[in-house]
Design an enzyme around this catalytic site. Structure first.
Site, PDB file in Angstrom:
ATOM      1  N   GLY A  60       0.778  -1.245   0.000  1.00 28.69           N
ATOM      2  CA  GLY A  60       0.000   0.000   0.000  1.00 28.69           C
ATOM      3  C   GLY A  60       0.806   1.290   0.000  1.00 28.69           C
ATOM      4  O   GLY A  60       0.238   2.372   0.122  1.00 28.69           O
ATOM      5  N   TRP A  62       2.389   2.962  -2.407  1.00 25.18           N
ATOM      6  CA  TRP A  62       2.065   3.906  -3.488  1.00 25.18           C
ATOM      7  C   TRP A  62       0.680   4.519  -3.251  1.00 25.18           C
ATOM      8  O   TRP A  62       0.481   5.708  -3.476  1.00 25.18           O
ATOM      9  CB  TRP A  62       2.108   3.192  -4.853  1.00 25.18           C
ATOM     10  CG  TRP A  62       3.498   2.965  -5.371  1.00 25.18           C
ATOM     11  CD1 TRP A  62       4.644   2.887  -4.636  1.00 25.18           C
ATOM     12  CD2 TRP A  62       3.894   2.794  -6.738  1.00 25.18           C
ATOM     13  NE1 TRP A  62       5.719   2.676  -5.460  1.00 25.18           N
ATOM     14  CE2 TRP A  62       5.304   2.616  -6.738  1.00 25.18           C
ATOM     15  CE3 TRP A  62       3.199   2.760  -7.947  1.00 25.18           C
ATOM     16  CZ2 TRP A  62       6.016   2.416  -7.937  1.00 25.18           C
ATOM     17  CZ3 TRP A  62       3.915   2.559  -9.135  1.00 25.18           C
ATOM     18  CH2 TRP A  62       5.305   2.387  -9.120  1.00 25.18           C
ATOM     19  N   ASP A  80      -4.670  -5.667  -5.897  1.00 24.56           N
ATOM     20  CA  ASP A  80      -3.585  -6.641  -5.714  1.00 24.56           C
ATOM     21  C   ASP A  80      -4.196  -8.028  -5.516  1.00 24.56           C
ATOM     22  O   ASP A  80      -5.323  -8.156  -5.031  1.00 24.56           O
ATOM     23  CB  ASP A  80      -2.703  -6.290  -4.507  1.00 24.56           C
ATOM     24  CG  ASP A  80      -1.291  -6.866  -4.660  1.00 24.56           C
ATOM     25  OD1 ASP A  80      -0.351  -6.074  -4.901  1.00 24.56           O
ATOM     26  OD2 ASP A  80      -1.122  -8.095  -4.560  1.00 24.56           O
ATOM     27  N   ASP A  96      -6.722 -11.220  -8.859  1.00 23.89           N
ATOM     28  CA  ASP A  96      -5.606 -11.435  -9.785  1.00 23.89           C
ATOM     29  C   ASP A  96      -5.874 -10.650 -11.068  1.00 23.89           C
ATOM     30  O   ASP A  96      -6.895 -10.874 -11.737  1.00 23.89           O
ATOM     31  CB  ASP A  96      -5.508 -12.943 -10.079  1.00 23.89           C
ATOM     32  CG  ASP A  96      -4.289 -13.284 -10.923  1.00 23.89           C
ATOM     33  OD1 ASP A  96      -3.827 -12.421 -11.691  1.00 23.89           O
ATOM     34  OD2 ASP A  96      -3.813 -14.429 -10.813  1.00 23.89           O
ATOM     35  N   ASP A 121       3.008  -1.390 -10.409  1.00 19.77           N
ATOM     36  CA  ASP A 121       4.255  -1.838  -9.763  1.00 19.77           C
ATOM     37  C   ASP A 121       4.212  -3.365  -9.654  1.00 19.77           C
ATOM     38  O   ASP A 121       4.948  -3.959  -8.876  1.00 19.77           O
ATOM     39  CB  ASP A 121       4.337  -1.188  -8.365  1.00 19.77           C
ATOM     40  CG  ASP A 121       5.769  -1.161  -7.815  1.00 19.77           C
ATOM     41  OD1 ASP A 121       6.715  -1.284  -8.610  1.00 19.77           O
ATOM     42  OD2 ASP A 121       5.923  -1.007  -6.589  1.00 19.77           O
ATOM     43  N   LYS A 161       6.298  -0.698 -14.048  1.00 18.87           N
ATOM     44  CA  LYS A 161       7.575  -1.302 -13.672  1.00 18.87           C
ATOM     45  C   LYS A 161       7.949  -2.401 -14.662  1.00 18.87           C
ATOM     46  O   LYS A 161       7.104  -3.207 -15.067  1.00 18.87           O
ATOM     47  CB  LYS A 161       7.456  -1.929 -12.276  1.00 18.87           C
ATOM     48  CG  LYS A 161       8.824  -2.321 -11.769  1.00 18.87           C
ATOM     49  CD  LYS A 161       8.922  -3.551 -10.905  1.00 18.87           C
ATOM     50  CE  LYS A 161       8.028  -3.775  -9.773  1.00 18.87           C
ATOM     51  NZ  LYS A 161       8.628  -3.398  -8.500  1.00 18.87           N
TER      52      LYS A 161
HETATM   53  C1  LIG Z   1       6.569  -4.622  -5.540  1.00 21.44           C
HETATM   54  S1  LIG Z   1       5.015  -5.072  -4.939  1.00 21.44           S
HETATM   55  C2  LIG Z   1       4.147  -3.543  -4.982  1.00 21.44           C
HETATM   56  C3  LIG Z   1       4.529  -2.560  -3.899  1.00 21.44           C
HETATM   57  C4  LIG Z   1       3.598  -1.374  -3.834  1.00 21.44           C
HETATM   58  N1  LIG Z   1       3.740  -0.514  -4.981  1.00 21.44           N
HETATM   59  C5  LIG Z   1       3.849  -0.553  -2.593  1.00 21.44           C
HETATM   60  O1  LIG Z   1       4.383   0.552  -2.688  1.00 21.44           O
HETATM   61  O2  LIG Z   1       3.470  -1.002  -1.503  1.00 21.44           O
HETATM   62  C6  LIG Z   1       4.336  -5.945  -6.296  1.00 21.44           C
HETATM   63  C7  LIG Z   1       2.924  -6.432  -6.088  1.00 21.44           C
HETATM   64  O3  LIG Z   1       2.416  -6.947  -7.322  1.00 21.44           O
HETATM   65  C8  LIG Z   1       1.423  -7.900  -6.979  1.00 21.44           C
HETATM   66  N2  LIG Z   1       1.054  -8.731  -8.128  1.00 21.44           N
HETATM   67  C9  LIG Z   1       1.857  -9.559  -8.842  1.00 21.44           C
HETATM   68  N3  LIG Z   1       1.143 -10.207  -9.783  1.00 21.44           N
HETATM   69  C10 LIG Z   1      -0.144  -9.768  -9.677  1.00 21.44           C
HETATM   70  C11 LIG Z   1      -1.356 -10.074 -10.362  1.00 21.44           C
HETATM   71  N4  LIG Z   1      -1.376 -10.974 -11.372  1.00 21.44           N
HETATM   72  N5  LIG Z   1      -2.495  -9.441  -9.993  1.00 21.44           N
HETATM   73  C12 LIG Z   1      -2.466  -8.541  -8.985  1.00 21.44           C
HETATM   74  N6  LIG Z   1      -1.355  -8.219  -8.281  1.00 21.44           N
HETATM   75  C13 LIG Z   1      -0.207  -8.826  -8.627  1.00 21.44           C
HETATM   76  C14 LIG Z   1       2.076  -8.675  -5.851  1.00 21.44           C
HETATM   77  O4  LIG Z   1       1.122  -9.386  -5.103  1.00 21.44           O
HETATM   78  C15 LIG Z   1       2.799  -7.572  -5.078  1.00 21.44           C
HETATM   79  O5  LIG Z   1       2.046  -7.159  -3.975  1.00 21.44           O
END
Ligand SMILES: C[S@@+](CC[C@H](N)C(=O)[O-])C[C@H]1O[C@@H](n2cnc3c(N)ncnc32)[C@H](O)[C@@H]1O
Length: 208
Positions: A60, A62, A80, A96, A121, A161
């Site tokens: 959370g 961002w 997420d 998802d 991200d 990203k």
């Molecule tokens: C680097 S973290 C994000 C950090 C966030 N921007 C923050 O500042 O707290 C990447 C996120 O992408 C999510 N993610 C990866 N694949 C996903 C998908 N198919 N659907 C939804 N979320 C996904 C992961 O669960 C993870 O929480």
């Protein structure tokens, strides 16, 4: 043994990392929050009243940065696949992003609003097989782009990203077809040794 050493090294780096310390002191849930702040400082992408979709939002950080910037007239919708504790002023969809039903849930939260900014991200779970991880990462970026193309207002922006590697040049070309400018951002808070970078596409074209 090797694994123990690696986790020790990770822990040492984590506790001495200035961004981790700052996040703790300033109440941000992730050091990633500083990456977004840096991009926003340079590019001024967010204004009060805007609608922003934050893909891959957990835990959370961002969303915490965005909510006060859009204010009560704006809207942040975070998504997420993992659960996330509520952030004041932010709507959260736990789903998802690669599943079709997720888009319907996002549409419902949007309630007809067009989006000013889509940020992603999202990062896949790392398998350790470089080519597989890169393909998954590009796949997530492509899904985010498809969504941004469909739902952004003309003139809207998209921040995503990526990891340096195969598929990134083709992806940049796709961005250039739909946006007037495409730039690379590597915030200081993004670790030097990481191949992570952000692509920022501005000015959604109305025709493509
Ligand atoms: C680097 S973290 C994000 C950090 C966030 N921007 C923050 O500042 O707290 C990447 C996120 O992408 C999510 N993610 C990866 N694949 C996903 C998908 N198919 N659907 C939804 N979320 C996904 C992961 O669960 C993870 O929480």
């Amino acid at each position: 043994m090797a694994r123990t050493k690696t986790s020790k090294a990770w822990m040492r780096e984590h506790v001495t990392d200035p961004y981790v310390r700052r996040a703790k002191q300033e109440g941000y849930r992730s050091r990633s929050a500083y990456k977004l702040m840096e991009v926003l400082e340079k590019d001024r992408l967010v204004r009060p009243g805007m609608t922003v979709v934050d893909l891959g939002a957990a835990p959370g950080g961002w969303s915490q940065v965005l909510a006060p910037l859009v204010g009560s007239a704006g809207r942040v919708i975070a998504l997420d696949v993992l659960e996330m504790a509520p952030v004041e002023g932010v709507a959260f969809v736990c789903s998802d992003f690669s599943e079709t039903a997720t888009l319907e849930r996002l549409e419902k939260e949007l309630a007809g609003r067009r989006i000013d900014l889509v940020i992603s991200d999202m990062a896949p779970n790392i398998s350790g097989v470089g080519l597989v991880d890169q393909a998954r990462s590009v796949g997530l970026a492509e899904l985010a782009l498809e969504f941004a193309r469909d739902r952004l207002k003309p003139g809207g922006s998209f921040l995503v990203k990526m990891f340096q590697g195969s598929g990134i040049d083709e992806f940049r070309k796709q961005l250039a077809e739909s946006f007037t400018t495409v730039a690379v951002r590597k915030p200081k808070a993004s670790r030097d040794r990481s191949s992570e970078l952000y692509l920022l596409a501005k000015g959604r074209r109305s025709t493509v």
